[in-house]
Design a protein around this motif. Structure first.
Motif, PDB file in Angstrom:
ATOM      1  N   THR A  42     -26.535  -1.580  22.416  1.00  0.00           N
ATOM      2  CA  THR A  42     -26.540  -0.569  21.363  1.00  0.00           C
ATOM      3  C   THR A  42     -27.337   0.636  21.880  1.00  0.00           C
ATOM      4  OG1 THR A  42     -28.438  -1.684  20.377  1.00  0.00           O
ATOM      5  CG2 THR A  42     -26.260  -2.274  19.532  1.00  0.00           C
ATOM      6  N   ASP A  53     -27.492   9.811  16.777  1.00  0.00           N
ATOM      7  CA  ASP A  53     -26.997  10.458  15.559  1.00  0.00           C
ATOM      8  C   ASP A  53     -27.879  11.605  15.063  1.00  0.00           C
ATOM      9  OD1 ASP A  53     -25.080  10.824  13.627  1.00  0.00           O
ATOM     10  OD2 ASP A  53     -25.887   9.342  12.252  1.00  0.00           O
ATOM     11  N   MET A  82     -23.569   9.405  22.453  1.00  0.00           N
ATOM     12  CA  MET A  82     -22.815   8.519  21.560  1.00  0.00           C
ATOM     13  C   MET A  82     -21.396   8.236  22.073  1.00  0.00           C
ATOM     14  SD  MET A  82     -24.213   9.863  17.867  1.00  0.00           S
ATOM     15  CE  MET A  82     -23.607   8.573  16.772  1.00  0.00           C
ATOM     16  N   PRO A 109     -20.801   3.978  23.689  1.00  0.00           N
ATOM     17  CA  PRO A 109     -20.137   2.785  23.129  1.00  0.00           C
ATOM     18  C   PRO A 109     -18.637   2.733  23.413  1.00  0.00           C
ATOM     19  CG  PRO A 109     -21.809   3.571  21.611  1.00  0.00           C
ATOM     20  CD  PRO A 109     -21.705   4.611  22.704  1.00  0.00           C
ATOM     21  N   VAL A 110     -17.915   3.837  23.250  1.00  0.00           N
ATOM     22  CA  VAL A 110     -16.476   3.763  23.540  1.00  0.00           C
ATOM     23  C   VAL A 110     -16.245   3.701  25.047  1.00  0.00           C
ATOM     24  CG1 VAL A 110     -15.791   6.223  23.626  1.00  0.00           C
ATOM     25  CG2 VAL A 110     -14.213   4.526  22.706  1.00  0.00           C
ATOM     26  N   ARG A 154     -16.436   0.086  25.951  1.00  0.00           N
ATOM     27  CA  ARG A 154     -15.254  -0.652  25.505  1.00  0.00           C
ATOM     28  C   ARG A 154     -14.033  -0.299  26.347  1.00  0.00           C
ATOM     29  NH1 ARG A 154     -16.171  -4.912  22.062  1.00  0.00           N
ATOM     30  NH2 ARG A 154     -17.644  -4.321  20.430  1.00  0.00           N
ATOM     31  N   LEU A 193     -23.535  10.158  10.680  1.00  0.00           N
ATOM     32  CA  LEU A 193     -22.670   9.006  10.382  1.00  0.00           C
ATOM     33  C   LEU A 193     -23.427   8.050   9.464  1.00  0.00           C
ATOM     34  CD1 LEU A 193     -21.212   8.263  13.960  1.00  0.00           C
ATOM     35  CD2 LEU A 193     -20.235   9.712  12.165  1.00  0.00           C
ATOM     36  N   LYS A 245     -22.958   3.146  11.921  1.00  0.00           N
ATOM     37  CA  LYS A 245     -22.751   3.398  13.353  1.00  0.00           C
ATOM     38  C   LYS A 245     -23.408   2.322  14.192  1.00  0.00           C
ATOM     39  CE  LYS A 245     -26.669   6.008  12.292  1.00  0.00           C
ATOM     40  NZ  LYS A 245     -26.836   6.912  11.165  1.00  0.00           N
ATOM     41  N   ASP A 246     -22.985   2.241  15.426  1.00  0.00           N
ATOM     42  CA  ASP A 246     -23.650   1.524  16.513  1.00  0.00           C
ATOM     43  C   ASP A 246     -23.605   0.001  16.371  1.00  0.00           C
ATOM     44  OD1 ASP A 246     -24.927   1.473  18.969  1.00  0.00           O
ATOM     45  OD2 ASP A 246     -26.927   1.676  18.145  1.00  0.00           O
ATOM     46  N   THR A 247     -24.122  -0.548  15.278  1.00  0.00           N
ATOM     47  CA  THR A 247     -24.099  -1.996  15.080  1.00  0.00           C
ATOM     48  C   THR A 247     -23.104  -2.398  13.992  1.00  0.00           C
ATOM     49  OG1 THR A 247     -25.922  -1.786  13.525  1.00  0.00           O
ATOM     50  CG2 THR A 247     -26.493  -2.300  15.819  1.00  0.00           C
ATOM     51  N   THR A 283     -14.526  -4.497  15.971  1.00  0.00           N
ATOM     52  CA  THR A 283     -15.868  -3.983  16.313  1.00  0.00           C
ATOM     53  C   THR A 283     -15.785  -2.796  17.278  1.00  0.00           C
ATOM     54  OG1 THR A 283     -16.299  -5.429  18.239  1.00  0.00           O
ATOM     55  CG2 THR A 283     -16.900  -6.304  16.067  1.00  0.00           C
ATOM     56  N   GLY A 332     -17.086   2.427  18.540  1.00  0.00           N
ATOM     57  CA  GLY A 332     -16.993   3.412  19.618  1.00  0.00           C
ATOM     58  C   GLY A 332     -16.181   4.633  19.229  1.00  0.00           C
ATOM     59  N   MET A 353     -17.928   6.759  16.674  1.00  0.00           N
ATOM     60  CA  MET A 353     -19.055   7.487  17.282  1.00  0.00           C
ATOM     61  C   MET A 353     -18.607   8.623  18.203  1.00  0.00           C
ATOM     62  SD  MET A 353     -21.672   4.300  17.891  1.00  0.00           S
ATOM     63  CE  MET A 353     -23.187   5.171  18.291  1.00  0.00           C
TER      64      MET A 353
END
Lengths: 225, 225
Positions: free
Chosen positions: A117, A122, A202, A205-206, A209, B118, B121-123, B195, B199, B202
Protein backbone atom coordinates in the motif's frame (compact mmCIF):
# COMPACT_ATOMS: atom_id res chain seq x y z
CA UNK A 1 26.99 18.11 -14.22
CA UNK A 2 28.18 17.00 -10.78
CA UNK A 3 25.63 14.53 -9.51
CA UNK A 4 25.12 12.44 -6.38
CA UNK A 5 22.94 9.35 -6.30
CA UNK A 6 21.63 8.41 -2.85
CA UNK A 7 20.95 4.69 -2.83
CA UNK A 8 22.96 1.67 -3.97
CA UNK A 9 20.07 -0.50 -5.20
CA UNK A 10 19.02 -1.23 -8.76
CA UNK A 11 17.53 2.23 -9.38
CA UNK A 12 20.57 4.04 -7.99
CA UNK A 13 23.02 1.90 -9.96
CA UNK A 14 21.05 2.23 -13.20
CA UNK A 15 20.76 6.02 -12.99
CA UNK A 16 24.43 6.32 -11.93
CA UNK A 17 25.65 4.26 -14.88
CA UNK A 18 23.50 6.22 -17.33
CA UNK A 19 24.67 9.61 -16.03
CA UNK A 20 28.32 8.46 -16.20
CA UNK A 21 27.78 7.14 -19.73
CA UNK A 22 26.49 10.60 -20.70
CA UNK A 23 29.63 12.25 -19.31
CA UNK A 24 28.36 13.51 -15.97
CA UNK A 25 30.37 13.26 -12.76
CA UNK A 26 28.73 10.72 -10.46
CA UNK A 27 29.19 9.93 -6.79
CA UNK A 28 26.97 7.30 -5.21
CA UNK A 29 26.08 8.02 -1.60
CA UNK A 30 25.66 5.26 0.97
CA UNK A 31 25.38 5.08 4.76
CA UNK A 32 28.76 3.39 5.29
CA UNK A 33 30.95 3.04 2.18
CA UNK A 34 33.19 0.46 3.80
CA UNK A 35 30.26 -1.75 4.77
CA UNK A 36 28.70 -1.34 1.31
CA UNK A 37 31.94 -2.48 -0.37
CA UNK A 38 32.52 -5.37 2.04
CA UNK A 39 29.28 -7.21 1.21
CA UNK A 40 29.87 -10.29 -0.93
CA UNK A 41 26.37 -11.81 -1.13
CA UNK A 42 23.34 -10.68 -3.18
CA UNK A 43 20.74 -8.81 -1.10
CA UNK A 44 17.19 -9.99 -0.31
CA UNK A 45 16.01 -8.83 -3.75
CA UNK A 46 18.75 -10.83 -5.47
CA UNK A 47 20.72 -7.71 -6.42
CA UNK A 48 24.42 -8.59 -6.79
CA UNK A 49 26.80 -7.10 -4.20
CA UNK A 50 27.79 -3.49 -4.84
CA UNK A 51 31.52 -4.21 -5.08
CA UNK A 52 30.97 -6.48 -8.09
CA UNK A 53 28.98 -3.77 -9.84
CA UNK A 54 31.51 -1.09 -8.90
CA UNK A 55 34.34 -3.16 -10.38
CA UNK A 56 32.56 -2.97 -13.74
CA UNK A 57 31.66 0.70 -13.35
CA UNK A 58 34.96 2.37 -12.62
CA UNK A 59 34.90 6.13 -12.60
CA UNK A 60 31.83 6.24 -10.35
CA UNK A 61 32.83 7.25 -6.83
CA UNK A 62 31.33 5.97 -3.58
CA UNK A 63 31.07 8.18 -0.49
CA UNK A 64 28.96 8.78 2.61
CA UNK A 65 25.58 10.46 2.05
CA UNK A 66 26.76 13.90 3.24
CA UNK A 67 30.02 13.89 1.30
CA UNK A 68 28.29 12.74 -1.89
CA UNK A 69 25.57 15.39 -1.63
CA UNK A 70 27.95 18.21 -0.64
CA UNK A 71 29.92 17.94 -3.87
CA UNK A 72 26.91 17.72 -6.21
CA UNK A 73 24.73 20.20 -8.09
CA UNK A 74 21.96 17.63 -8.48
CA UNK A 75 21.09 14.95 -5.91
CA UNK A 76 19.04 11.93 -6.96
CA UNK A 77 16.91 10.29 -4.27
CA UNK A 78 17.02 6.66 -5.34
CA UNK A 79 16.42 5.20 -1.89
CA UNK A 80 13.33 3.24 -1.00
CA UNK A 81 10.53 5.56 0.03
CA UNK A 82 10.33 4.45 3.65
CA UNK A 83 14.02 5.39 4.14
CA UNK A 84 14.10 8.58 2.07
CA UNK A 85 13.62 11.20 4.77
CA UNK A 86 16.14 9.49 7.04
CA UNK A 87 18.74 9.27 4.27
CA UNK A 88 18.26 12.90 3.22
CA UNK A 89 18.58 13.92 6.88
CA UNK A 90 21.89 12.05 7.01
CA UNK A 91 22.97 13.86 3.85
CA UNK A 92 22.23 17.05 5.78
CA UNK A 93 20.22 20.18 5.00
CA UNK A 94 23.41 22.21 4.49
CA UNK A 95 24.56 19.78 1.75
CA UNK A 96 21.14 20.06 0.06
CA UNK A 97 20.56 23.83 0.25
CA UNK A 98 19.81 25.24 -3.19
CA UNK A 99 20.38 21.85 -4.81
CA UNK A 100 18.03 20.15 -7.20
CA UNK A 101 16.72 16.93 -5.60
CA UNK A 102 15.42 14.56 -8.27
CA UNK A 103 13.08 12.39 -6.21
CA UNK A 104 12.43 8.98 -7.80
CA UNK A 105 11.24 7.20 -4.65
CA UNK A 106 7.73 5.87 -4.04
CA UNK A 107 5.98 5.67 -0.65
CA UNK A 108 5.43 1.91 -0.77
CA UNK A 109 4.47 0.16 2.46
CA UNK A 110 5.23 -3.57 2.41
CA UNK A 111 4.32 -4.09 6.08
CA UNK A 112 0.98 -5.73 5.30
CA UNK A 113 2.28 -7.97 2.51
CA UNK A 114 1.75 -7.88 -1.24
CA UNK A 115 0.66 -5.83 -3.02
CA UNK A 116 2.16 -2.96 -1.02
CA UNK A 117 0.00 0.00 0.00
CA UNK A 118 1.09 3.66 0.15
CA UNK A 119 2.18 5.18 3.48
CA UNK A 120 1.28 8.67 2.23
CA UNK A 121 -1.28 9.52 -0.49
CA UNK A 122 -4.13 11.63 -1.79
CA UNK A 123 -3.78 14.69 0.50
CA UNK A 124 0.03 14.56 0.73
CA UNK A 125 2.95 12.83 -0.98
CA UNK A 126 6.52 11.76 -0.35
CA UNK A 127 7.68 14.49 -2.72
CA UNK A 128 5.92 17.10 -0.60
CA UNK A 129 7.27 15.59 2.63
CA UNK A 130 10.80 15.94 1.27
CA UNK A 131 10.20 19.51 0.06
CA UNK A 132 8.80 20.47 3.50
CA UNK A 133 11.71 18.82 5.33
CA UNK A 134 14.29 20.59 3.13
CA UNK A 135 12.66 23.92 2.20
CA UNK A 136 15.88 25.34 0.73
CA UNK A 137 16.26 22.40 -1.66
CA UNK A 138 14.40 22.32 -4.97
CA UNK A 139 12.56 19.00 -5.21
CA UNK A 140 11.48 17.63 -8.58
CA UNK A 141 9.51 14.39 -8.60
CA UNK A 142 10.03 12.34 -11.74
CA UNK A 143 10.78 8.90 -13.19
CA UNK A 144 8.90 7.13 -10.35
CA UNK A 145 6.26 5.73 -12.73
CA UNK A 146 8.41 3.19 -14.58
CA UNK A 147 11.02 0.52 -13.89
CA UNK A 148 14.72 1.36 -13.61
CA UNK A 149 15.68 0.07 -17.05
CA UNK A 150 13.10 2.33 -18.72
CA UNK A 151 14.05 5.35 -16.61
CA UNK A 152 17.55 5.25 -18.08
CA UNK A 153 16.76 3.83 -21.53
CA UNK A 154 13.18 4.71 -22.54
CA UNK A 155 13.95 3.53 -26.09
CA UNK A 156 13.99 -0.08 -24.81
CA UNK A 157 10.32 -0.12 -25.86
CA UNK A 158 9.54 0.21 -29.55
CA UNK A 159 6.92 2.80 -28.58
CA UNK A 160 8.08 5.36 -26.03
CA UNK A 161 6.00 6.34 -23.01
CA UNK A 162 5.52 9.64 -21.20
CA UNK A 163 7.38 10.91 -18.14
CA UNK A 164 6.03 13.41 -15.61
CA UNK A 165 7.74 16.20 -13.66
CA UNK A 166 6.32 17.85 -10.53
CA UNK A 167 7.99 20.65 -8.59
CA UNK A 168 7.75 24.21 -7.32
CA UNK A 169 10.90 25.56 -9.01
CA UNK A 170 10.82 26.11 -12.78
CA UNK A 171 14.61 26.20 -13.17
CA UNK A 172 14.93 22.92 -11.28
CA UNK A 173 12.28 21.34 -13.53
CA UNK A 174 14.18 22.64 -16.57
CA UNK A 175 17.38 21.03 -15.28
CA UNK A 176 15.62 17.69 -14.72
CA UNK A 177 13.82 17.91 -18.06
CA UNK A 178 17.19 18.43 -19.78
CA UNK A 179 18.58 15.28 -18.12
CA UNK A 180 15.44 13.31 -19.02
CA UNK A 181 15.89 14.30 -22.68
CA UNK A 182 19.55 13.22 -22.50
CA UNK A 183 18.29 9.86 -21.24
CA UNK A 184 16.05 9.67 -24.33
CA UNK A 185 12.68 10.72 -22.92
CA UNK A 186 10.80 12.66 -25.57
CA UNK A 187 7.38 13.26 -23.97
CA UNK A 188 8.08 15.11 -20.69
CA UNK A 189 4.85 16.43 -19.13
CA UNK A 190 5.11 19.19 -16.52
CA UNK A 191 2.14 18.52 -14.20
CA UNK A 192 2.68 21.59 -12.04
CA UNK A 193 3.87 22.13 -8.47
CA UNK A 194 5.10 19.46 -6.08
CA UNK A 195 1.54 18.65 -4.92
CA UNK A 196 1.03 16.99 -8.32
CA UNK A 197 3.44 14.27 -7.11
CA UNK A 198 0.39 12.85 -5.31
CA UNK A 199 -0.97 11.83 -8.68
CA UNK A 200 2.17 10.14 -9.97
CA UNK A 201 2.87 8.34 -6.68
CA UNK A 202 -0.74 7.07 -6.78
CA UNK A 203 0.02 5.47 -10.16
CA UNK A 204 2.01 2.78 -8.36
CA UNK A 205 -0.95 0.58 -7.36
CA UNK A 206 -2.11 0.19 -10.97
CA UNK A 207 1.52 -0.11 -12.11
CA UNK A 208 2.00 -3.08 -9.76
CA UNK A 209 -1.23 -4.72 -10.99
CA UNK A 210 -0.20 -4.16 -14.61
CA UNK A 211 3.11 -5.89 -13.87
CA UNK A 212 1.08 -8.88 -12.69
CA UNK A 213 -1.38 -8.78 -15.60
CA UNK A 214 1.26 -8.30 -18.32
CA UNK A 215 3.87 -10.59 -16.75
CA UNK A 216 6.66 -8.06 -17.25
CA UNK A 217 7.71 -4.73 -15.72
CA UNK A 218 8.82 -3.56 -19.17
CA UNK A 219 5.82 -1.31 -19.93
CA UNK A 220 5.08 2.35 -19.54
CA UNK A 221 2.27 4.87 -19.37
CA UNK A 222 1.91 6.91 -22.54
CA UNK A 223 -0.48 9.84 -22.51
CA UNK A 224 -2.15 9.85 -25.93
CA UNK A 225 -3.96 13.05 -27.00
CA UNK B 1 -28.63 -6.80 -24.83
CA UNK B 2 -31.11 -5.28 -22.38
CA UNK B 3 -29.26 -2.58 -20.49
CA UNK B 4 -30.06 -0.10 -17.73
CA UNK B 5 -28.02 3.03 -17.14
CA UNK B 6 -28.26 4.44 -13.63
CA UNK B 7 -27.55 8.17 -13.81
CA UNK B 8 -28.82 10.95 -16.06
CA UNK B 9 -25.62 13.01 -16.23
CA UNK B 10 -23.14 13.32 -19.09
CA UNK B 11 -21.62 9.85 -18.57
CA UNK B 12 -25.02 8.16 -18.36
CA UNK B 13 -26.35 9.94 -21.44
CA UNK B 14 -23.21 9.26 -23.47
CA UNK B 15 -23.14 5.54 -22.67
CA UNK B 16 -26.90 5.26 -23.22
CA UNK B 17 -26.74 6.89 -26.66
CA UNK B 18 -23.81 4.70 -27.69
CA UNK B 19 -25.53 1.47 -26.58
CA UNK B 20 -28.72 2.48 -28.41
CA UNK B 21 -26.71 3.34 -31.54
CA UNK B 22 -25.22 -0.17 -31.39
CA UNK B 23 -28.70 -1.72 -31.27
CA UNK B 24 -29.01 -2.49 -27.57
CA UNK B 25 -32.17 -1.89 -25.56
CA UNK B 26 -31.57 0.97 -23.14
CA UNK B 27 -33.51 2.23 -20.14
CA UNK B 28 -32.09 5.09 -18.13
CA UNK B 29 -32.82 4.86 -14.42
CA UNK B 30 -33.42 7.93 -12.28
CA UNK B 31 -34.74 8.62 -8.78
CA UNK B 32 -37.96 10.26 -9.93
CA UNK B 33 -38.65 10.15 -13.69
CA UNK B 34 -41.30 12.88 -13.50
CA UNK B 35 -38.96 15.25 -11.68
CA UNK B 36 -36.11 14.44 -14.10
CA UNK B 37 -38.31 15.27 -17.10
CA UNK B 38 -39.77 18.44 -15.55
CA UNK B 39 -36.41 20.24 -15.17
CA UNK B 40 -35.96 23.00 -17.71
CA UNK B 41 -32.65 24.55 -16.61
CA UNK B 42 -29.07 23.26 -17.05
CA UNK B 43 -27.62 21.73 -13.86
CA UNK B 44 -24.72 23.11 -11.81
CA UNK B 45 -22.24 21.56 -14.26
CA UNK B 46 -23.95 23.26 -17.22
CA UNK B 47 -25.44 19.99 -18.49
CA UNK B 48 -28.62 20.72 -20.51
CA UNK B 49 -31.91 19.50 -18.98
CA UNK B 50 -32.64 15.80 -19.53
CA UNK B 51 -35.91 16.38 -21.40
CA UNK B 52 -34.08 18.28 -24.16
CA UNK B 53 -31.61 15.41 -24.54
CA UNK B 54 -34.39 12.79 -24.41
CA UNK B 55 -36.27 14.58 -27.21
CA UNK B 56 -33.27 14.00 -29.46
CA UNK B 57 -32.72 10.44 -28.25
CA UNK B 58 -36.07 8.80 -28.76
CA UNK B 59 -36.12 5.06 -28.24
CA UNK B 60 -34.28 5.35 -24.93
CA UNK B 61 -36.71 4.76 -22.05
CA UNK B 62 -36.69 6.49 -18.67
CA UNK B 63 -37.80 4.70 -15.48
CA UNK B 64 -37.20 4.58 -11.75
CA UNK B 65 -33.96 2.92 -10.61
CA UNK B 66 -35.63 -0.36 -9.58
CA UNK B 67 -37.77 -0.69 -12.70
CA UNK B 68 -34.83 0.09 -14.99
CA UNK B 69 -32.55 -2.44 -13.27
CA UNK B 70 -35.19 -5.18 -13.02
CA UNK B 71 -35.61 -5.38 -16.78
CA UNK B 72 -31.90 -5.38 -17.65
CA UNK B 73 -29.19 -8.00 -18.09
CA UNK B 74 -26.45 -5.41 -17.61
CA UNK B 75 -26.67 -2.41 -15.30
CA UNK B 76 -24.29 0.51 -15.76
CA UNK B 77 -23.45 2.53 -12.66
CA UNK B 78 -22.99 6.00 -14.15
CA UNK B 79 -23.86 7.91 -10.98
CA UNK B 80 -21.38 10.05 -9.13
CA UNK B 81 -19.33 7.98 -6.73
CA UNK B 82 -20.67 9.53 -3.54
CA UNK B 83 -24.23 8.57 -4.54
CA UNK B 84 -23.51 5.13 -6.02
CA UNK B 85 -24.29 2.89 -3.04
CA UNK B 86 -27.47 4.81 -2.29
CA UNK B 87 -28.65 4.59 -5.91
CA UNK B 88 -27.88 0.88 -6.17
CA UNK B 89 -29.73 0.32 -2.89
CA UNK B 90 -32.75 2.10 -4.40
CA UNK B 91 -32.45 -0.14 -7.45
CA UNK B 92 -32.68 -3.03 -5.00
CA UNK B 93 -30.62 -6.16 -4.45
CA UNK B 94 -33.37 -8.35 -6.00
CA UNK B 95 -33.18 -6.32 -9.24
CA UNK B 96 -29.38 -6.71 -9.29
CA UNK B 97 -29.04 -10.41 -8.39
CA UNK B 98 -26.95 -12.22 -10.98
CA UNK B 99 -26.67 -9.09 -13.12
CA UNK B 100 -23.49 -7.63 -14.49
CA UNK B 101 -22.91 -4.21 -12.93
CA UNK B 102 -20.54 -2.17 -15.08
CA UNK B 103 -19.22 0.32 -12.53
CA UNK B 104 -17.85 3.51 -14.13
CA UNK B 105 -18.05 5.72 -11.03
CA UNK B 106 -15.09 7.22 -9.18
CA UNK B 107 -14.94 7.90 -5.43
CA UNK B 108 -14.28 11.63 -5.79
CA UNK B 109 -14.72 13.81 -2.72
CA UNK B 110 -15.28 17.47 -3.55
CA UNK B 111 -15.97 18.47 0.06
CA UNK B 112 -12.57 20.10 0.55
CA UNK B 113 -12.50 21.93 -2.79
CA UNK B 114 -10.45 21.37 -5.93
CA UNK B 115 -8.77 19.14 -6.82
CA UNK B 116 -11.06 16.52 -5.28
CA UNK B 117 -9.62 13.78 -3.06
CA UNK B 118 -10.78 10.13 -2.91
CA UNK B 119 -13.20 9.02 -0.18
CA UNK B 120 -11.94 5.43 -0.47
CA UNK B 121 -8.52 4.32 -1.74
CA UNK B 122 -5.44 2.14 -1.43
CA UNK B 123 -6.81 -0.60 0.87
CA UNK B 124 -10.36 -0.56 -0.54
CA UNK B 125 -12.23 0.85 -3.53
CA UNK B 126 -15.71 1.89 -4.59
CA UNK B 127 -15.85 -1.15 -6.87
CA UNK B 128 -15.21 -3.43 -3.87
CA UNK B 129 -17.75 -1.56 -1.73
CA UNK B 130 -20.39 -2.16 -4.39
CA UNK B 131 -19.44 -5.84 -4.75
CA UNK B 132 -19.64 -6.31 -0.96
CA UNK B 133 -23.00 -4.53 -0.75
CA UNK B 134 -24.46 -6.66 -3.57
CA UNK B 135 -22.68 -10.02 -3.31
CA UNK B 136 -25.04 -11.72 -5.80
CA UNK B 137 -24.29 -9.12 -8.50
CA UNK B 138 -21.20 -9.40 -10.69
CA UNK B 139 -19.35 -6.10 -10.56
CA UNK B 140 -16.91 -5.12 -13.30
CA UNK B 141 -15.02 -1.86 -12.91
CA UNK B 142 -14.12 -0.26 -16.23
CA UNK B 143 -14.08 2.95 -18.29
CA UNK B 144 -13.53 5.12 -15.18
CA UNK B 145 -10.09 6.28 -16.38
CA UNK B 146 -11.20 8.49 -19.28
CA UNK B 147 -13.78 11.16 -20.09
CA UNK B 148 -17.27 10.25 -21.29
CA UNK B 149 -16.66 11.05 -24.96
CA UNK B 150 -13.68 8.67 -25.08
CA UNK B 151 -15.54 5.93 -23.20
CA UNK B 152 -18.08 5.74 -25.99
CA UNK B 153 -15.86 6.70 -28.95
CA UNK B 154 -12.22 5.82 -28.23
CA UNK B 155 -11.39 6.51 -31.90
CA UNK B 156 -11.85 10.25 -31.24
CA UNK B 157 -8.09 10.25 -30.64
CA UNK B 158 -5.84 9.46 -33.60
CA UNK B 159 -3.96 7.10 -31.28
CA UNK B 160 -6.15 4.87 -29.15
CA UNK B 161 -5.55 4.35 -25.43
CA UNK B 162 -5.99 1.33 -23.18
CA UNK B 163 -8.99 0.42 -21.04
CA UNK B 164 -8.90 -1.70 -17.89
CA UNK B 165 -11.34 -4.26 -16.48
CA UNK B 166 -11.42 -5.46 -12.85
CA UNK B 167 -13.85 -8.03 -11.46
CA UNK B 168 -14.25 -11.39 -9.76
CA UNK B 169 -16.42 -13.04 -12.43
CA UNK B 170 -14.78 -14.06 -15.70
CA UNK B 171 -18.05 -14.30 -17.64
CA UNK B 172 -19.06 -10.82 -16.51
CA UNK B 173 -15.66 -9.49 -17.62
CA UNK B 174 -16.13 -11.20 -20.98
CA UNK B 175 -19.54 -9.53 -21.36
CA UNK B 176 -18.08 -6.11 -20.56
CA UNK B 177 -15.05 -6.70 -22.79
CA UNK B 178 -17.41 -7.53 -25.65
CA UNK B 179 -19.27 -4.24 -25.17
CA UNK B 180 -15.99 -2.31 -24.92
CA UNK B 181 -14.91 -3.78 -28.26
CA UNK B 182 -18.26 -2.81 -29.78
CA UNK B 183 -17.57 0.74 -28.56
CA UNK B 184 -14.23 0.59 -30.41
CA UNK B 185 -11.78 -0.18 -27.59
CA UNK B 186 -9.01 -2.38 -28.94
CA UNK B 187 -6.61 -2.67 -25.99
CA UNK B 188 -8.67 -4.10 -23.10
CA UNK B 189 -6.43 -5.11 -20.16
CA UNK B 190 -7.84 -7.52 -17.56
CA UNK B 191 -6.11 -6.46 -14.34
CA UNK B 192 -7.59 -9.26 -12.21
CA UNK B 193 -10.18 -9.35 -9.44
CA UNK B 194 -12.23 -6.43 -8.14
CA UNK B 195 -9.46 -5.38 -5.72
CA UNK B 196 -7.53 -4.16 -8.77
CA UNK B 197 -10.15 -1.38 -9.05
CA UNK B 198 -8.09 0.35 -6.33
CA UNK B 199 -5.42 0.97 -8.93
CA UNK B 200 -7.68 2.38 -11.63
CA UNK B 201 -9.64 4.57 -9.19
CA UNK B 202 -6.29 5.93 -7.93
CA UNK B 203 -5.51 7.05 -11.48
CA UNK B 204 -8.00 9.89 -11.04
CA UNK B 205 -5.67 12.29 -9.20
CA UNK B 206 -3.09 12.24 -12.01
CA UNK B 207 -5.90 12.30 -14.59
CA UNK B 208 -7.23 15.52 -13.07
CA UNK B 209 -3.74 17.08 -13.04
CA UNK B 210 -3.16 16.03 -16.65
CA UNK B 211 -6.43 17.73 -17.59
CA UNK B 212 -5.00 20.92 -16.07
CA UNK B 213 -1.55 20.51 -17.63
CA UNK B 214 -2.80 19.60 -21.12
CA UNK B 215 -5.78 22.00 -21.11
CA UNK B 216 -8.17 19.34 -22.39
CA UNK B 217 -9.86 16.21 -21.04
CA UNK B 218 -9.44 14.57 -24.44
CA UNK B 219 -6.48 12.34 -23.58
CA UNK B 220 -6.07 8.78 -22.45
CA UNK B 221 -3.67 6.38 -20.78
CA UNK B 222 -2.06 3.96 -23.20
CA UNK B 223 0.00 1.13 -21.81
CA UNK B 224 2.97 0.72 -24.17
CA UNK B 225 4.96 -2.50 -23.95
Amino acid sequence: MKTAILGTGTVGRTIAARLAELGHTVTIGTRDPEATLSRTEPDAMGTPPFAAWAAENTGIALAGFAEAAAGAELVVNATNGAASLDVLTQAGAESLDGKVILDIANPLDFSTGMPPTLFVKDTDSLGEQIQRAFPAARVVKSLNTMNAALMAHPDRLTEAGSVFVSGNDSDAKDTVTGLLKEFGHQDVIDLGDITTARGTEMLLPVWLRLWGALGTPDFNFKIVR
